[in-house]
Enzyme design. Structure first.
Site, mmCIF file in Angstrom:
data_model
loop_
_atom_site.group_PDB
_atom_site.id
_atom_site.type_symbol
_atom_site.label_atom_id
_atom_site.label_comp_id
_atom_site.label_asym_id
_atom_site.label_seq_id
_atom_site.Cartn_x
_atom_site.Cartn_y
_atom_site.Cartn_z
ATOM 1 N N HIS A 95 -3.613 5.513 14.536
ATOM 2 C CA HIS A 95 -4.869 5.450 13.791
ATOM 3 C C HIS A 95 -4.743 4.367 12.721
ATOM 4 O O HIS A 95 -3.659 3.844 12.473
ATOM 5 C CB HIS A 95 -5.223 6.804 13.156
ATOM 6 C CG HIS A 95 -4.136 7.362 12.290
ATOM 7 N ND1 HIS A 95 -3.034 8.027 12.798
ATOM 8 C CD2 HIS A 95 -3.959 7.351 10.939
ATOM 9 C CE1 HIS A 95 -2.247 8.422 11.819
ATOM 10 N NE2 HIS A 95 -2.778 8.001 10.678
ATOM 11 N N TYR A 146 -15.869 6.125 3.268
ATOM 12 C CA TYR A 146 -14.418 5.979 3.279
ATOM 13 C C TYR A 146 -14.048 4.529 3.537
ATOM 14 O O TYR A 146 -14.592 3.869 4.426
ATOM 15 C CB TYR A 146 -13.807 6.884 4.348
ATOM 16 C CG TYR A 146 -12.304 6.808 4.431
ATOM 17 C CD1 TYR A 146 -11.519 7.028 3.309
ATOM 18 C CD2 TYR A 146 -11.672 6.493 5.633
ATOM 19 C CE1 TYR A 146 -10.139 6.951 3.376
ATOM 20 C CE2 TYR A 146 -10.293 6.428 5.719
ATOM 21 C CZ TYR A 146 -9.534 6.651 4.584
ATOM 22 O OH TYR A 146 -8.161 6.559 4.658
ATOM 23 N N HIS A 194 -6.402 13.068 13.424
ATOM 24 C CA HIS A 194 -5.411 12.207 14.057
ATOM 25 C C HIS A 194 -4.145 13.052 14.201
ATOM 26 O O HIS A 194 -3.466 13.362 13.221
ATOM 27 C CB HIS A 194 -5.169 10.954 13.213
ATOM 28 C CG HIS A 194 -6.417 10.137 13.034
ATOM 29 N ND1 HIS A 194 -6.759 9.548 11.836
ATOM 30 C CD2 HIS A 194 -7.420 9.843 13.900
ATOM 31 C CE1 HIS A 194 -7.909 8.906 11.974
ATOM 32 N NE2 HIS A 194 -8.329 9.062 13.221
ATOM 33 N N HIS A 253 0.862 -1.176 0.000
ATOM 34 C CA HIS A 253 0.000 0.000 0.000
ATOM 35 C C HIS A 253 0.902 1.230 0.000
ATOM 36 O O HIS A 253 1.669 1.442 0.938
ATOM 37 C CB HIS A 253 -0.900 -0.013 1.245
ATOM 38 C CG HIS A 253 -1.890 1.105 1.293
ATOM 39 N ND1 HIS A 253 -3.215 0.946 0.934
ATOM 40 C CD2 HIS A 253 -1.757 2.411 1.649
ATOM 41 C CE1 HIS A 253 -3.855 2.104 1.077
ATOM 42 N NE2 HIS A 253 -2.991 2.997 1.517
ATOM 43 N N GLU A 301 -3.152 14.825 10.679
ATOM 44 C CA GLU A 301 -4.025 14.424 9.584
ATOM 45 C C GLU A 301 -5.476 14.779 9.917
ATOM 46 O O GLU A 301 -6.086 14.165 10.782
ATOM 47 C CB GLU A 301 -3.915 12.920 9.321
ATOM 48 C CG GLU A 301 -2.511 12.434 9.003
ATOM 49 C CD GLU A 301 -2.449 10.942 8.756
ATOM 50 O OE1 GLU A 301 -3.518 10.333 8.533
ATOM 51 O OE2 GLU A 301 -1.342 10.380 8.804
ATOM 52 N N HIS A 352 -0.943 3.329 11.599
ATOM 53 C CA HIS A 352 0.015 4.411 11.372
ATOM 54 C C HIS A 352 0.154 5.287 12.611
ATOM 55 O O HIS A 352 -0.815 5.566 13.310
ATOM 56 C CB HIS A 352 -0.498 5.271 10.202
ATOM 57 C CG HIS A 352 0.516 6.209 9.629
ATOM 58 N ND1 HIS A 352 0.162 7.345 8.931
ATOM 59 C CD2 HIS A 352 1.869 6.185 9.649
ATOM 60 C CE1 HIS A 352 1.251 7.969 8.528
ATOM 61 N NE2 HIS A 352 2.304 7.286 8.958
#
Length: 439
Positions: A367, A346, A361, A288, A337, A331
């Site tokens: 998160h 989402y 976040h 990713h 963010e 993460h």
């Protein structure tokens, strides 16, 4: 009608006054049609040419003609980052409420609410994140931000923005940028909501493409600037100019419309962009990629590769990565963010994160996907699939450690205090007896 190109040297004149742009010079002794020449500078005079921003406006009355500015109510617009104690938790907001027009008329400026931010407009270094919720058009008034640039993301309801450079119609799934010092007024057509990223001391630019090459992401030709349009209108009852200056609002009166620019030329303009035109880059083998591949615009800091703020989107695309957990990874980030949702669902949190809502976040706050998303995608068959179809989420990412305002934490009454619970069902899958597959 629009002119295309990002940061281009453009020229436009209202067709009602052909020849209104001076030929061969910026500031003639007498301008065509008896107009006044006025320069709007978006950078220091001596900036290098690639970053030098300015436009020349040819107007019926110069903007200097007005009564003195006096303090005006700031409402929920603020630059006070110390109203409440810091909160390092994962934060999520339900859709921000839009006032009903039958109860109270609220225009764009009155409907501005600061959610979070950091830095200082006086030192020209920082950001503010706001939402706007309104239900009526601005009448005989305009807004001017002396502190920085507004990147506006409509979520519900189109907005017609009249600027000194002309008019722009901006719909959900489009964005627009009104740069520092540009006067504008907003017409709405019902209950309207959106998000704003404000940056102090820098202008938005296209991200560098590096090994991607010459093309991709947001292409310069897809950015649209308005064409010249003017009104020669006297306002005997008074026209109000609202000025955001050093984090406060001030207002002055004049007896004419500020949208009296007959012609203009330069490279410092408002502009808009349709997010459907974003050329998406994605993984085609495994893993990713970092969300920086979805950057539309960036406001750079003085540190190479570190942004004051990036505007990032998560558009519809193909997911084809093999042997990969395809949703966003878990993460902890040295950046803040802030996410919003224009439409759809989402992919990492299909429940709870709703259009018109938001999440934050903060720096180093963990998160990632909720428990349902992890379980489903850990066992999913990895065939090619469309991701985020009918969805447009976005992120304002910043190197600043942002403080949430009292309005964001308390007054709006939209903070989802159960947000943390979406990770509570996560369980251990650790198997100390695991062995590699022999296949």
């Amino acid at each position: 009608m629009y002119l295309s190109g990002f940061g281009n040297e453009l020229a436009s004149e209202d067709p009602r006054c052909p020849g209104s742009l001076p030929e061969g010079q910026n500031n003639p002794q007498v301008c065509p049609y008896g107009l006044y020449a006025e320069q709007l500078s978006g950078s220091a005079f001596t900036c290098p040419r690639p970053t030098n921003k300015r436009s020349w406006l040819y107007r019926i009355i110069p903007s200097v003609k007005h009564k003195p500015f006096t303090k005006a109510s700031c409402g929920d617009l603020t630059e006070n980052w110390n109203e409440v104690e810091p909160d390092p938790n994962q934060l999520r907001w339900l859709p921000f409420a839009i006032p009903k027009s039958t109860e109270k008329k609220v225009d764009f400026v009155a409907g501005l609410h600061t959610v979070c931010g950091a830095g200082d407009a006086k030192s020209r270094n920082g950001i503010g994140i706001h939402v706007y919720t309104c239900n009526t058009s601005m009448v005989d008034s305009c807004f001017n931000n002396s502190d920085g640039d507004f990147l506006i993301v409509p979520q519900q309801g189109e907005i017609l923005i009249t600027t000194e450079f002309g008019k722009m119609m901006v719909e959900p799934n489009e964005i627009c940028v009104i740069q520092q010092g540009m006067r504008f007024s907003v017409d709405v057509f019902g209950e309207t909501r959106g998000y704003i990223l404000e940056v102090y001391g820098a202008h938005f630019e296209l991200p560098d493409l590096g090994p991607i090459g010459a093309n991709g992401l947001a292409n310069p030709r897809d950015f649209l600037c308005p064409v010249a349009w003017y009104e020669d209108r006297k306002v005997s009852t008074g026209y109000t100019v609202i000025n955001k200056y050093q984090g406060k609002l001030f207002a002055c009166q004049q007896d004419f419309s500020p949208f009296n620019v007959v012609a203009w030329h330069g490279n410092y303009t408002p502009y808009k962009y349709n997010l459907k035109n974003f050329m998406v880059i994605n993984c085609v083998a495994f893993d990713h990629a970092d969300p920086s591949i979805f950057t539309v615009l960036t406001a750079k800091s003085t540190r190479p590769g570190v942004a004051i703020a990036d505007f990032v989107i998560f558009p519809p695309r193909w997911g084809v990565a093999d042997h990969t957990f395809r949703p966003p990874y878990y993460h902890r980030n040295c950046m803040s963010e802030f996410m919003g949702l224009i439409k759809g669902h989402y992919e990492a949190k299909e429940e709870g994160f709703q259009p018109g809502g938001a999440s934050l976040h903060s720096i180093m706050t963990p998160h990632g996907p909720d428990a349902d998303c992890f379980e489903k995608n850990s066992t999913a068959e990895l065939s090619p699939e469309r991701v985020a179809e009918g969805t447009m989420a976005f992120m304002f990412e910043s190197s600043f450690s942002m403080a949430v305002t009292k309005w964001g934490l308390q007054t709006c009454q939209k903070l989802d205090k159960s947000y943390y619970q979406c990770w509570e069902p996560l369980r251990s899958h650790f198997n100390p007896n695991w062995k590699p597959s022999t296949q």
